[in-house]
Write an enzyme that holds these catalytic residues in place. Structure first.
Site, short mmCIF file in Angstrom:
data_model
loop_
_atom_site.label_atom_id
_atom_site.label_comp_id
_atom_site.label_asym_id
_atom_site.label_seq_id
_atom_site.Cartn_x
_atom_site.Cartn_y
_atom_site.Cartn_z
N SER A 34 0.84 -1.20 0.00
CA SER A 34 0.00 0.00 0.00
C SER A 34 0.87 1.25 0.00
O SER A 34 1.88 1.32 0.71
CB SER A 34 -0.90 0.02 1.24
OG SER A 34 -1.51 1.28 1.40
N TYR A 47 -2.40 5.19 -4.02
CA TYR A 47 -3.37 6.24 -3.75
C TYR A 47 -2.90 7.44 -4.56
O TYR A 47 -1.80 7.95 -4.35
CB TYR A 47 -3.44 6.55 -2.25
CG TYR A 47 -4.13 5.49 -1.45
CD1 TYR A 47 -5.48 5.22 -1.64
CD2 TYR A 47 -3.44 4.74 -0.49
CE1 TYR A 47 -6.14 4.23 -0.91
CE2 TYR A 47 -4.08 3.76 0.25
CZ TYR A 47 -5.42 3.51 0.03
OH TYR A 47 -6.06 2.53 0.75
N THR A 87 -6.12 2.32 -6.41
CA THR A 87 -7.33 2.21 -5.58
C THR A 87 -8.23 3.41 -5.87
O THR A 87 -7.80 4.56 -5.79
CB THR A 87 -6.97 2.16 -4.09
OG1 THR A 87 -6.36 0.89 -3.82
CG2 THR A 87 -8.20 2.30 -3.22
N LYS A 119 -8.46 -1.15 -8.46
CA LYS A 119 -9.07 -1.80 -7.31
C LYS A 119 -10.23 -0.94 -6.81
O LYS A 119 -10.14 0.28 -6.76
CB LYS A 119 -8.05 -1.99 -6.19
CG LYS A 119 -8.57 -2.66 -4.93
CD LYS A 119 -7.41 -2.88 -3.95
CE LYS A 119 -7.88 -3.55 -2.67
NZ LYS A 119 -8.57 -2.61 -1.76
N HIS A 165 -13.40 -2.55 -0.34
CA HIS A 165 -12.46 -2.16 0.71
C HIS A 165 -12.82 -2.84 2.03
O HIS A 165 -12.69 -2.24 3.11
CB HIS A 165 -12.42 -0.64 0.88
CG HIS A 165 -11.05 -0.08 1.13
ND1 HIS A 165 -10.28 0.47 0.14
CD2 HIS A 165 -10.30 -0.01 2.26
CE1 HIS A 165 -9.13 0.88 0.65
NE2 HIS A 165 -9.12 0.59 1.95
#
Length: 424
Positions: free
Chosen positions: A140, A165, A191, A284, A308
């Site tokens: 992440s 992100y 994401t 995602k 999520h």
């Protein structure tokens, strides 16, 4: 128990994961015992006991009243496996391919941020275990450890994805992508469901936002040259002002509250392809058929059907229900992956049967990391592999290709309510 010289061992390309069962049955004779019970409910309880309040709330919190989390778990009950008898499972194998990489199973580590609040080793432990087991690991961009250090822990030849992100600052976004490409990350996963965090009652009640506190920006942010330039411009010293630097990172570049649209997506895809030499680009957070079709239209390489894990939109559709519709609509036009609510081998089986080619797990390994560090992550993931391997054997499915709609019986959708609010 299982014969440790059974013929399947020599006829597969992966370890016979199911032998873990025999190993632990015998280990009690030598006064050896597993680090914990892998049942997700009991693991969840143990994690709650061992984690700090902040770590526990962030690991366990869901959006709103947790209805989406409940829906995820209940959706798995609606689909039931049909065992087949007198099937030759001696040639059973869990291995699969994902974007040209052969991995031990269609099971990967979902991207989860700020792992240092669960254990001091943070992302290094799951990355290392993933490399050992030849499972896909996804880092992440809200992580604690740097892109570079996680890659080293994962291993030079291990397949790994980088979850992005999307920063509205192009220089920071491109800097993260370049670092990922230069450190052997084999795909980018954007994401799309978390421009900001969903409303999570416990986190809000306790001011539980690690980036505003001692965690700060973490190594992932503090080792990014473009972000360091931004800190200099803002006259923020991350050593003297770690909380302010953490706020600058998270507020402006990770969960910034700004949105992007499909029109902007080709720019990001093109830049990732340029920086990585053409490696896959995935999205995602897809939950609707319309969005899945749009991803296909734009040439996205893969999508992760995910809500999520119920942490963003309360009262949303179960991811497994979304997967069923999306698989029907787009078939093999895109590489289809699944995430949300997976707790055991049967859940992996059902997601594959409904059309996923690959399945991510998250809370299982997070709870294990919080409960027992690297050893815990290794134990729970080897247990999941054993569970899935044994299921393929006893249910009569030696080949992943045979796990399809004919392998399950699906109950009609209905109004199912949880019997308890304590659902792992």
């Amino acid at each position: 128990m299982s014969d440790p010289t059974n013929p399947n061992i020599e006829q597969r390309s992966t370890p016979q994961w199911g032998l873990m069962q025999r190993e632990w049955f015998w280990a009690s004779n030598e006064d050896k015992h597993p680090p914990f019970n892998t049942h997700p409910d009991k693991l969840r309880t143990l994690a709650k006991e061992r984690l700090s309040q902040a770590g526990w709330h962030y690991a366990s919190c869901n959006a709103g009243l947790s209805w989406t989390h409940y829906a995820n778990r209940q959706a798995f009950y609606r689909h039931q496996i049909i065992p087949r008898m007198l099937v030759d499972t001696d040639k059973r194998d869990t291995a699969t391919m994902i974007f040209g990489h052969r991995v031990s199973a269609p099971i990967g580590f979902a991207p989860i941020g700020i792992n240092r609040i669960y254990h001091p080793t943070g992302e290094l432990s799951p990355a290392k275990v993933a490399g050992e087991l030849n499972l896909l690991y996804c880092l992440s961009s809200a992580g604690s450890y740097s892109i570079e250090d996680v890659a080293k822990a994962n291993g030079a030849d291990s397949p790994r994805f980088f979850q992005l992100y999307w920063s509205p600052d192009d220089s920071v976004a491109l800097s993260m992508l370049e670092r990922a490409a230069n450190n052997g990350y084999t795909a980018c996963v954007l994401t799309t469901d978390t421009w900001q965090l969903g409303w999570r009652h416990d986190d809000i009640a306790h001011g539980n936002y690690a980036f505003y506190h001692d965690h700060g920006a973490g190594d992932l942010g503090l080792q990014d040259p473009a972000f360091l330039d931004r800190l200099k411009e803002a006259k923020l010293d991350p050593k003297e002002q770690p909380r302010e630097a953490g706020a600058d990172w998270i507020d402006k570049h990770i969960w910034h509250g700004r949105s992007f649209s499909w029109e902007r997506l080709p720019w990001l895809m093109e830049n990732w392809k340029r920086l990585s030499g053409g490696k896959p680009f995935c999205i995602k957070g897809i939950q609707s058929v319309a969005d899945a079709k749009k991803a296909v239209e734009l040439g996205v390489d893969g999508i992760v059907v995910s809500n999520h894990a119920g942490r963003q939109v309360d009262g949303a559709v179960a991811s497994l229900d979304a997967l069923e519709k999306i698989a029907d609509a787009i078939g093999d036009k895109i590489y289809l992956m699944y995430d949300s609510g997976v707790r055991g081998g049967a859940d992996v089986f059902k997601a594959l049967a409904l059309g996923a080619k690959f399945v991510f797990v998250g809370r299982l390994w997070v709870y294990a990391l919080g409960a027992a560090g690297e050893e815990g992550v290794r134990h729970v993931m080897k247990g999941l592999l054993a569970d899935f391997d044994i299921l393929m054997n006893v249910a009569g499915y030696p080949d992943l290709k045979g796990i399809n709609r004919d392998a399950i019986d699906s109950l009609p959708k209905g109004a199912y309510f949880p019997s308890t609010t304590e659902i792992a």
